[in-house]
Design a protein around this motif. Structure first.
Motif, PDB file in Angstrom:
ATOM      1  N   GLU A 153       0.834  -1.205   0.000  1.00 38.43           N
ATOM      2  CA  GLU A 153       0.000   0.000   0.000  1.00 38.43           C
ATOM      3  C   GLU A 153       0.871   1.258   0.000  1.00 38.43           C
ATOM      4  N   GLY A 154       2.018   1.189   0.649  1.00 38.63           N
ATOM      5  CA  GLY A 154       2.938   2.317   0.617  1.00 38.63           C
ATOM      6  C   GLY A 154       3.492   2.543  -0.775  1.00 38.63           C
ATOM      7  N   PHE A 155       3.845   1.453  -1.480  1.00 37.40           N
ATOM      8  CA  PHE A 155       4.340   1.584  -2.853  1.00 37.40           C
ATOM      9  C   PHE A 155       3.261   2.191  -3.759  1.00 37.40           C
ATOM     10  N   ALA A 156       2.003   1.763  -3.547  1.00 37.07           N
ATOM     11  CA  ALA A 156       0.897   2.244  -4.379  1.00 37.07           C
ATOM     12  C   ALA A 156       0.349   3.586  -3.912  1.00 37.07           C
ATOM     13  N   CYS A 157       0.741   3.997  -2.691  1.00 36.34           N
ATOM     14  CA  CYS A 157       0.184   5.222  -2.083  1.00 36.34           C
ATOM     15  C   CYS A 157      -1.341   5.158  -2.120  1.00 36.34           C
ATOM     16  N   HIS A 158      -1.870   4.020  -1.679  1.00 31.72           N
ATOM     17  CA  HIS A 158      -3.310   3.749  -1.730  1.00 31.72           C
ATOM     18  C   HIS A 158      -3.605   2.676  -0.689  1.00 31.72           C
ATOM     19  N   ARG A 159      -4.764   2.778  -0.031  1.00 26.95           N
ATOM     20  CA  ARG A 159      -5.084   1.835   1.040  1.00 26.95           C
ATOM     21  C   ARG A 159      -5.789   0.574   0.542  1.00 26.95           C
ATOM     22  N   GLY A 160      -6.006   0.475  -0.753  1.00 22.56           N
ATOM     23  CA  GLY A 160      -6.538  -0.760  -1.300  1.00 22.56           C
ATOM     24  C   GLY A 160      -8.035  -0.940  -1.167  1.00 22.56           C
ATOM     25  N   SER A 161      -8.807   0.138  -0.994  1.00 19.19           N
ATOM     26  CA  SER A 161     -10.254   0.038  -0.901  1.00 19.19           C
ATOM     27  C   SER A 161     -10.876   1.201  -1.667  1.00 19.19           C
ATOM     28  N   ILE A 162     -12.210   1.244  -1.679  1.00 19.99           N
ATOM     29  CA  ILE A 162     -12.910   2.346  -2.347  1.00 19.99           C
ATOM     30  C   ILE A 162     -12.481   3.694  -1.765  1.00 19.99           C
ATOM     31  N   PHE A 163     -12.230   3.703  -0.455  1.00 23.74           N
ATOM     32  CA  PHE A 163     -11.789   4.922   0.227  1.00 23.74           C
ATOM     33  C   PHE A 163     -10.264   5.054   0.224  1.00 23.74           C
ATOM     34  N   GLY A 164      -9.590   4.200  -0.524  1.00 28.48           N
ATOM     35  CA  GLY A 164      -8.147   4.050  -0.396  1.00 28.48           C
ATOM     36  C   GLY A 164      -7.312   5.257  -0.744  1.00 28.48           C
ATOM     37  N   ASP A 165      -7.832   6.157  -1.601  1.00 23.12           N
ATOM     38  CA  ASP A 165      -7.029   7.313  -1.989  1.00 23.12           C
ATOM     39  C   ASP A 165      -7.433   8.584  -1.245  1.00 23.12           C
ATOM     40  N   VAL A 166      -8.298   8.463  -0.231  1.00 27.19           N
ATOM     41  CA  VAL A 166      -8.717   9.638   0.537  1.00 27.19           C
ATOM     42  C   VAL A 166      -7.496  10.255   1.224  1.00 27.19           C
ATOM     43  N   GLY A 167      -7.200  11.489   0.891  1.00 27.88           N
ATOM     44  CA  GLY A 167      -6.056  12.175   1.478  1.00 27.88           C
ATOM     45  C   GLY A 167      -4.718  11.777   0.908  1.00 27.88           C
ATOM     46  N   LEU A 168      -4.710  10.968  -0.139  1.00 25.25           N
ATOM     47  CA  LEU A 168      -3.458  10.480  -0.719  1.00 25.25           C
ATOM     48  C   LEU A 168      -3.429  10.782  -2.214  1.00 25.25           C
ATOM     49  N   ARG A 169      -2.202  10.832  -2.737  1.00 23.69           N
ATOM     50  CA  ARG A 169      -2.021  10.948  -4.193  1.00 23.69           C
ATOM     51  C   ARG A 169      -1.461   9.616  -4.673  1.00 23.69           C
ATOM     52  N   GLY A 170      -2.307   8.809  -5.282  1.00 21.25           N
ATOM     53  CA  GLY A 170      -1.913   7.463  -5.649  1.00 21.25           C
ATOM     54  C   GLY A 170      -0.729   7.419  -6.599  1.00 21.25           C
ATOM     55  N   SER A 171       0.103   6.392  -6.434  1.00 23.22           N
ATOM     56  CA  SER A 171       1.230   6.180  -7.341  1.00 23.22           C
ATOM     57  C   SER A 171       0.750   5.579  -8.654  1.00 23.22           C
ATOM     58  N   ASN A 172       1.570   5.700  -9.688  1.00 24.92           N
ATOM     59  CA  ASN A 172       1.302   4.988 -10.926  1.00 24.92           C
ATOM     60  C   ASN A 172       2.101   3.684 -10.941  1.00 24.92           C
ATOM     61  N   GLN A 173       1.908   2.916 -12.011  1.00 25.67           N
ATOM     62  CA  GLN A 173       2.559   1.606 -12.085  1.00 25.67           C
ATOM     63  C   GLN A 173       4.079   1.722 -12.107  1.00 25.67           C
ATOM     64  N   LYS A 174       4.601   2.758 -12.754  1.00 25.82           N
ATOM     65  CA  LYS A 174       6.055   2.925 -12.835  1.00 25.82           C
ATOM     66  C   LYS A 174       6.670   3.095 -11.445  1.00 25.82           C
ATOM     67  N   THR A 175       6.046   3.925 -10.629  1.00 25.22           N
ATOM     68  CA  THR A 175       6.566   4.146  -9.275  1.00 25.22           C
ATOM     69  C   THR A 175       6.404   2.893  -8.430  1.00 25.22           C
ATOM     70  N   PHE A 176       5.244   2.241  -8.520  1.00 24.91           N
ATOM     71  CA  PHE A 176       4.994   1.016  -7.766  1.00 24.91           C
ATOM     72  C   PHE A 176       6.039  -0.048  -8.102  1.00 24.91           C
ATOM     73  N   ASP A 177       6.262  -0.274  -9.382  1.00 24.86           N
ATOM     74  CA  ASP A 177       7.215  -1.309  -9.813  1.00 24.86           C
ATOM     75  C   ASP A 177       8.623  -1.015  -9.301  1.00 24.86           C
ATOM     76  N   ALA A 178       9.042   0.245  -9.405  1.00 26.71           N
ATOM     77  CA  ALA A 178      10.398   0.599  -8.980  1.00 26.71           C
ATOM     78  C   ALA A 178      10.573   0.405  -7.477  1.00 26.71           C
ATOM     79  N   GLU A 179       9.605   0.874  -6.689  1.00 23.14           N
ATOM     80  CA  GLU A 179       9.701   0.738  -5.238  1.00 23.14           C
ATOM     81  C   GLU A 179       9.675  -0.733  -4.831  1.00 23.14           C
ATOM     82  N   LEU A 180       8.817  -1.512  -5.481  1.00 26.52           N
ATOM     83  CA  LEU A 180       8.725  -2.937  -5.176  1.00 26.52           C
ATOM     84  C   LEU A 180      10.037  -3.647  -5.486  1.00 26.52           C
TER      85      LEU A 180
END
Length: 345
Positions: free
Chosen positions: A171-198
């Motif tokens: 969830e930290g890599f995606a900057c998202h909590r993984g639910s419908i409310f997951g991006d509340v207060g967050l700016r979600g990552s894209n796939q490029k950022t997720f892949d690199a961090e992972l």
């Protein structure tokens, strides 16, 4: 003169803490995706880059270069000073290892500031990430944190990470909590950022005896997990958290901060509202509107999230399950810690 580095050479020097990596692309390019750990010293800001691009298309390369020289000349002393203030060695990159990084490296050389340049730029780094993930094999067991919404799984993982445990904070890599409310207060990552961090985290834990992760769906916000992680989740050792409803409600309100993000919460709720019993949905919407966020959270857990979790709870081997029943978040953390092997094993 500057020296080019391959991506493996760059990572090796970075891991030995021998250099600072500088992204000289524009701020918007940097925000979109970069090499993890980089700092941004833009050769052109977003407005300048747009102006140069327009000139190139409309009037040709010579005119674009002339205007670029004018823009850079005005800010050259401040630009060089930013690099001079950096500690240790410097490696810089742009999109494909072209004009911006080459010109920056040349200017720094004239001021006796030696630097490296990443061969192929960010494009080459992204290619390396994609190809490495495509062939990656996770050759160690995964301990997988399960539990109803609000049991504090992410908070526990982040505390374990601070203590040195080999945590994959998806969830930290995606900057998202993984639910419908997951991006509340967050700016979600894209796939490029997720892949690199992972990938960078996986490679850092190559010698770890195991990894720890949360039981996420394949898609987390805008990001998709690779198949090898889905396989690791299915075959991993499940650790299931149980926490009383009041503690779960308290955790959700603290984490999502609905008082600060009321409109975003209402927007997210309207997506799932049609899936709920009408009187309950009406009460939830009224509770959010009246700032009774604890009431709304409890109703959402009881009538939406918990039933959905129970429906999918039989998807892992319950005979191998390690159950952690706790009254508080601290007890839950202690229980998960006790369920894990020693990190040095």
């Amino acid at each position: 003169m500057f020296q080019d580095l391959t991506v493996p050479e760059l990572r090796d020097m970075r891991d030995r803490k021998e250099l600072t990596i500088v992204d000289v692309r524009s701020p918007s390019e940097f925000a979109d995706a970069t090499i993890p750990g980089s700092v941004n010293i833009p050769f052109f800001d977003d407005a300048e880059r747009a102006e140069i691009g327009t000139l190139y298309k409309q009037r040709g390369m010579a005119e674009a270069k002339r205007r670029g020289l004018e823009l850079m000349s005005a800010k050259l002393p401040a630009f060089i000073a930013e690099f001079a203030a950096l500690p240790g060695k410097i490696a810089l990159f742009c999109w494909r290892g072209g004009g911006r990084s080459r010109t920056t490296a040349t200017l720094l050389g004239l001021m006796d500031i030696h630097c490296y340049r990443v061969a192929g730029g960010y494009r080459e780094y992204r290619r390396w990430v994609v190809e490495t993930l495509e062939t990656y094999r996770l050759d160690k067991p995964a301990y997988v944190l399960h539990g109803n919404t609000g049991t504090g799984k992410t908070a526990i993982l982040r505390q374990l990470a601070e203590e040195g445990y080999p945590v994959l904070d998806l969830e930290g890599f995606a900057c998202h909590r993984g639910s419908i409310f997951g991006d509340v207060g967050l700016r979600g990552s894209n796939q490029k950022t997720f892949d690199a961090e992972l990938l960078e985290t996986l490679l850092r834990f190559e010698r770890a005896p195991y990894v720890i992760m949360e039981a996420e769906s394949r898609r987390i916000g805008k990001c998709t997990m690779p198949q090898f992680l889905m396989d690791a989740k299915e075959s991993g050792v499940p650790i299931r958290l149980e926490l009383p409803m009041p503690a779960r409600v308290r955790h959700i309100v603290q984490d999502y901060r609905p008082a600060e993000h009321k409109e975003a919460c209402l927007h997210a709720f309207k997506i799932i509202k049609p899936r709920m019993h009408t009187p309950v949905a009406k009460e939830i919407q009224q509770s959010i509107g009246q700032d009774r966020f604890d009431v709304a959270a409890e109703l959402l857990l009881e009538h939406y999230y918990d039933p959905r979790y129970e429906h999918g709870a039989d998807r892992y081997d319950q005979e191998r399950e390690r159950l952690v029943r706790a009254r508080t978040e601290q007890e839950a953390l202690d229980g998960v810690r006790a369920a894990l092997p020693d990190v040095q094993a």
